[in-house]
Design a protein around this motif. Structure first.
Motif, PDB file in Angstrom:
ATOM      1  N   LEU A 181      26.757  14.484  80.594  1.00 44.62           N
ATOM      2  CA  LEU A 181      26.524  13.099  80.197  1.00 44.62           C
ATOM      3  C   LEU A 181      25.138  12.932  79.572  1.00 44.62           C
ATOM      4  N   ILE A 182      24.116  13.562  80.163  1.00 44.10           N
ATOM      5  CA  ILE A 182      22.757  13.482  79.594  1.00 44.10           C
ATOM      6  C   ILE A 182      22.708  14.118  78.215  1.00 44.10           C
ATOM      7  N   PHE A 183      23.381  15.254  78.070  1.00 41.73           N
ATOM      8  CA  PHE A 183      23.401  15.944  76.776  1.00 41.73           C
ATOM      9  C   PHE A 183      24.083  15.087  75.704  1.00 41.73           C
ATOM     10  N   VAL A 184      25.200  14.430  76.065  1.00 39.95           N
ATOM     11  CA  VAL A 184      25.914  13.573  75.104  1.00 39.95           C
ATOM     12  C   VAL A 184      25.047  12.384  74.699  1.00 39.95           C
ATOM     13  N   GLN A 185      24.350  11.783  75.646  1.00 36.83           N
ATOM     14  CA  GLN A 185      23.499  10.639  75.327  1.00 36.83           C
ATOM     15  C   GLN A 185      22.346  11.039  74.398  1.00 36.83           C
ATOM     16  N   GLU A 186      21.817  12.250  74.574  1.00 35.72           N
ATOM     17  CA  GLU A 186      20.765  12.706  73.672  1.00 35.72           C
ATOM     18  C   GLU A 186      21.291  12.888  72.251  1.00 35.72           C
ATOM     19  N   LEU A 187      22.504  13.385  72.137  1.00 37.62           N
ATOM     20  CA  LEU A 187      23.084  13.541  70.804  1.00 37.62           C
ATOM     21  C   LEU A 187      23.404  12.198  70.168  1.00 37.62           C
ATOM     22  N   MET A 188      23.822  11.225  70.954  1.00 37.17           N
ATOM     23  CA  MET A 188      24.164   9.905  70.417  1.00 37.17           C
ATOM     24  C   MET A 188      22.930   9.163  69.931  1.00 37.17           C
ATOM     25  N   ASN A 189      21.758   9.506  70.454  1.00 36.69           N
ATOM     26  CA  ASN A 189      20.522   8.844  70.010  1.00 36.69           C
ATOM     27  C   ASN A 189      20.140   9.229  68.583  1.00 36.69           C
ATOM     28  N   ARG A 190      20.766  10.252  68.021  1.00 36.74           N
ATOM     29  CA  ARG A 190      20.472  10.643  66.649  1.00 36.74           C
ATOM     30  C   ARG A 190      21.109   9.716  65.626  1.00 36.74           C
ATOM     31  N   PHE A 191      22.061   8.902  66.038  1.00 30.19           N
ATOM     32  CA  PHE A 191      22.764   8.006  65.121  1.00 30.19           C
ATOM     33  C   PHE A 191      22.211   6.588  65.259  1.00 30.19           C
ATOM     34  N   GLN A 192      22.404   5.820  64.199  1.00 30.66           N
ATOM     35  CA  GLN A 192      21.978   4.424  64.250  1.00 30.66           C
ATOM     36  C   GLN A 192      22.889   3.592  65.140  1.00 30.66           C
ATOM     37  N   SER A 193      24.157   3.876  65.109  1.00 35.30           N
ATOM     38  CA  SER A 193      25.106   3.159  65.979  1.00 35.30           C
ATOM     39  C   SER A 193      26.267   4.077  66.287  1.00 35.30           C
ATOM     40  N   VAL A 194      26.698   4.070  67.551  1.00 33.31           N
ATOM     41  CA  VAL A 194      27.833   4.869  68.007  1.00 33.31           C
ATOM     42  C   VAL A 194      28.721   3.982  68.861  1.00 33.31           C
ATOM     43  N   ARG A 195      30.009   3.981  68.551  1.00 32.47           N
ATOM     44  CA  ARG A 195      30.996   3.196  69.317  1.00 32.47           C
ATOM     45  C   ARG A 195      32.095   4.144  69.779  1.00 32.47           C
ATOM     46  N   ILE A 196      32.340   4.175  71.080  1.00 31.26           N
ATOM     47  CA  ILE A 196      33.339   5.059  71.654  1.00 31.26           C
ATOM     48  C   ILE A 196      34.393   4.217  72.364  1.00 31.26           C
ATOM     49  N   GLU A 197      35.647   4.597  72.196  1.00 29.67           N
ATOM     50  CA  GLU A 197      36.750   3.837  72.792  1.00 29.67           C
ATOM     51  C   GLU A 197      37.836   4.798  73.249  1.00 29.67           C
ATOM     52  N   HIS A 198      38.595   4.333  74.239  1.00 28.43           N
ATOM     53  CA  HIS A 198      39.702   5.117  74.777  1.00 28.43           C
ATOM     54  C   HIS A 198      40.989   4.714  74.075  1.00 28.43           C
ATOM     55  N   VAL A 199      41.760   5.728  73.649  1.00 32.96           N
ATOM     56  CA  VAL A 199      43.036   5.479  72.977  1.00 32.96           C
ATOM     57  C   VAL A 199      44.107   6.290  73.682  1.00 32.96           C
ATOM     58  N   PRO A 200      45.349   5.861  73.640  1.00 38.72           N
ATOM     59  CA  PRO A 200      46.437   6.658  74.228  1.00 38.72           C
ATOM     60  C   PRO A 200      46.597   7.984  73.499  1.00 38.72           C
ATOM     61  N   ARG A 201      47.198   8.930  74.204  1.00 37.91           N
ATOM     62  CA  ARG A 201      47.379  10.239  73.607  1.00 37.91           C
ATOM     63  C   ARG A 201      48.276  10.184  72.385  1.00 37.91           C
ATOM     64  N   SER A 202      49.197   9.231  72.370  1.00 43.11           N
ATOM     65  CA  SER A 202      50.097   9.109  71.223  1.00 43.11           C
ATOM     66  C   SER A 202      49.342   8.730  69.947  1.00 43.11           C
ATOM     67  N   GLN A 203      48.190   8.087  70.069  1.00 44.10           N
ATOM     68  CA  GLN A 203      47.387   7.733  68.903  1.00 44.10           C
ATOM     69  C   GLN A 203      46.307   8.780  68.594  1.00 44.10           C
ATOM     70  N   ASN A 204      46.318   9.849  69.370  1.00 38.61           N
ATOM     71  CA  ASN A 204      45.321  10.914  69.167  1.00 38.61           C
ATOM     72  C   ASN A 204      46.017  12.269  69.049  1.00 38.61           C
ATOM     73  N   MET A 205      47.150  12.281  68.343  1.00 40.38           N
ATOM     74  CA  MET A 205      47.991  13.470  68.294  1.00 40.38           C
ATOM     75  C   MET A 205      47.332  14.611  67.508  1.00 40.38           C
ATOM     76  N   GLU A 206      46.605  14.305  66.431  1.00 37.27           N
ATOM     77  CA  GLU A 206      46.008  15.378  65.622  1.00 37.27           C
ATOM     78  C   GLU A 206      44.969  16.166  66.420  1.00 37.27           C
ATOM     79  N   ALA A 207      44.073  15.468  67.100  1.00 35.34           N
ATOM     80  CA  ALA A 207      43.069  16.156  67.907  1.00 35.34           C
ATOM     81  C   ALA A 207      43.706  16.875  69.093  1.00 35.34           C
ATOM     82  N   ASP A 208      44.756  16.284  69.693  1.00 38.72           N
ATOM     83  CA  ASP A 208      45.431  16.922  70.816  1.00 38.72           C
ATOM     84  C   ASP A 208      46.119  18.209  70.384  1.00 38.72           C
ATOM     85  N   THR A 209      46.734  18.196  69.206  1.00 36.86           N
ATOM     86  CA  THR A 209      47.395  19.403  68.708  1.00 36.86           C
ATOM     87  C   THR A 209      46.383  20.502  68.415  1.00 36.86           C
TER      88      THR A 209
END
Length: 594
Positions: A181-209
């Motif tokens: 979690l600390i490592f991810v937060q350090e990487l997110m500080n490099r961007f001006q804005s970061v938005r993360i959201e949870h989606v069902p697996r059916s809407q994330n099929m390309e990354a799941d495959t």
């Protein structure tokens, strides 16, 4: 983006005199510098990027134009065009991680604001849980987005635990999860804005495959999907990131300018740095140089450069090659530093093994010194001409003892009269080869004829025959008996005896004239010899190597080194002549010449 790059190229072509004479500031609200600096460019974009490196270009963000706001309002109110967006929107990143008994993997799908998407998969060489795989996928996605130059990022993941922990809704209790979690937060500080959201697996099929493909035991690449491997957890790299290399190097000004835009205070140095920086590019905090032989050359520091040269020169795949081949090979392997030519020359020059097996030096190192002889037979030197097949049962040692001759042996490397004797040997050996049909003992019978021929032949250095210089008159040769000459036909024993005695009285004048002619001949030889001299000298205490074939002739073979040592100079006798000693101050017999 290609239209913008083409517009800049056309402007540079049309205004080439101005671009070459001045530093050009390019105002744009698009990431034109990042696009033209990508190493994966191809086609005309790569051609335009190389063409623009010839100019001093500085990219700056375009400031707001107040008059443009009124024009946009009028165009929007009267329907003269579509709505003008301030930006193209954020980048989209879809991540997913997978873990099973066969291994772990991560799948990424990143999409630019223009609609172009990239598929990326990551295979893990270590076992991990599914939540750890989700974090690894998120970390890889953030790194990839930062490399592509994204400033605004929207992330989609089907792991509700990871999403809520990043948002701060859930608490990461395990130590390894809190590190992720600390490592991810350090990487997110490099961007001006970061938005993360949870989606069902059916809407994330390309990354799941992609994650399922990467988690296979033996994943394979394809033209559409790039699969890379991760040897260890990302959080294990956090300790290594604390190690700072503070070694100063030639790369520091270029890195400071390309990364932060810092320039030296001097205007001349700043202009020079900006001109030279056009040939370099910064990728993942690493400096590369654009090359004429291959796309990019990795820039290395002095300590790394020494390792590169030594590894190529003398280690597993090294054969102690020369300096020119050495730096060219380092260049072809993809490395660069400004002093690679001189560094390669110094390494080869100081390499001990290269010195021991180097070629023999045939160029004279000292001026020619003549041996002055006041009269014939003032200096004697004997050199054995051989080896030949034995003609009698007696040895040379027995023959010398019978005649009362004392033998003293000298090495060919440091004679005092050997140079002159070698010339006579060459003449007699050539005559023996011409008179003897086969290699047997008959050469002894032919030797007197060869010696008489040498004594009665006029020498080019003196203009006289050796017999005449010795006895004051010319010898009678057999041809004058076969076909009598004038002196044979009018031979008078009494007058001849008187003439011989008169010649003995005047032989000194004849020798003086021959000595003058020899001095002129020596000057001509000296001028020719001294033109090739490359002066080399040593001082007492200097370390030198000695020719191995002379010091140990019986131990030499095809694999023996050319030189052996080292020895130290103990005394300078004359230009080019020295006395040597071992490293423990033990003197070596005889004098040694360069």
């Amino acid at each position: 983006m290609e239209k913008l790059a083409f517009a800049l190229v056309v402007s540079a072509r049309k205004l080439r005199p101005y671009f070459q004479a001045h530093s050009i500031i390019v105002l744009t609200d698009q990431p034109l510098r990042q696009i033209l600096g990508k190493p994966e460019l191809s086609g005309r974009m790569l051609k335009w990027s190389m063409e623009l490196t010839a100019f001093d270009l500085e990219y700056r963000p375009r400031s707001a134009i107040k008059a443009q706001a009124l024009a946009d309002f009028i165009a929007e109110g009267f329907g003269l065009g579509g709505p003008l967006e301030d930006s193209l929107g954020p980048w989209m990143l879809a991540v997913d991680g997978s873990s099973n008994s066969g291994g772990g993997g991560a799948g990424l799908m990143i999409k630019s604001p223009e609609g172009q998407s990239w598929l990326y998969a990551l295979h893990f060489y270590f076992w991990m849980s599914t939540n750890e795989a989700e974090y690894e996928a998120l970390i890889a996605g953030l790194r990839l987005a930062a490399q592509l130059g994204a400033k605004h990022l929207n992330i989609q993941s089907d792991s509700n635990l990871v999403v809520q922990q990043v948002k701060g809704e859930y608490e990461a209790r395990e130590d390894h999860m809190s590190k992720y979690l600390i490592f991810v937060q350090e990487l997110m500080n490099r961007f001006q804005s970061v938005r993360i959201e949870h989606v069902p697996r059916s809407q994330n099929m390309e990354a799941d495959t992609l994650s399922r493909i990467a988690s296979a035991s033996f994943p394979t690449n394809s033209r559409q999907i790039l699969i890379e491997t991760l040897p260890q957890r990302s959080i294990d790299e956090m300790v290594e990131q604390l190690c700072l290399d503070l070694e100063p190097s030639w790369m520091d000004p270029f890195v400071s300018y390309l990364k932060d835009g810092k320039l030296p205070e001097s205007d001349l140095e700043a202009r020079e740095l900006k001109r030279r920086a056009q040939k370099f590019i910064l990728i993942n905090e690493e400096l590369y140089k654009r090359s004429f032989t291959q796309p990019l050359l990795k820039c290395v520091k002095p300590r790394e450069a020494d390792y590169v040269l030594r590894e190529i020169h003398e280690r597993i795949c090294g054969s102690h090659i020369g300096a020119r081949t050495l730096y060219q090979k380092a260049l072809r392997q993809g490395y660069y530093w400004p002093t690679m030519v001189s560094d390669a020359e110094q390494l080869v020059k100081k390499c001990e093994r290269c010195q021991r097996v180097s070629n023999l030096i045939h160029v004279p190192s000292a001026m020619l010194t003549h041996l002055v002889q006041p009269c014939p037979f003032a200096q004697w030197g004997i050199d054995i001409l051989g080896p030949f097949l034995p003609a009698t049962d007696r040895t040379i040692k027995e023959w010398c003892q019978e005649l009362g001759i004392k033998q003293h042996f000298t090495s060919v490397a440091h004679p005092q009269a050997n140079g002159q004797i070698e010339l006579a040997n060459r003449t007699m050996l050539h005559g023996l080869k011409a008179r003897v049909d086969k290699a047997d003992g008959s050469w002894v019978d032919e030797l007197p004829s060869i010696l008489w021929s040498y004594q009665t032949t006029r020498r080019g250095s003196t203009g006289e025959t050796p017999f005449n210089l010795c006895y004051g008159s010319e010898a009678l040769i057999p041809v004058e008996i076969g076909i009598p000459t004038f002196r044979m036909e009018h031979f008078d024993p009494e007058s001849n005896e008187q003439a011989l005695r008169n010649n003995l009285d005047t032989v000194e004048e004849l020798r003086d004239e021959a000595r003058v002619r020899q001095a002129v001949y020596n000057q001509r030889i000296e001028r020719y010899y001294n033109r090739r001299v490359k002066a080399r000298s040593f001082l007492p205490g200097d370390l030198v190597l000695r020719r191995a074939s002379v010091s140990n002739p019986r131990d030499s073979n095809k694999l023996s080194p050319t030189w052996e040592g080292p020895y130290q100079v103990t005394e300078t006798l004359s230009p080019g002549a020295y006395r040597l000693g071992t490293m423990d101050d033990t003197p070596i017999k005889n004098a040694w010449n360069i």
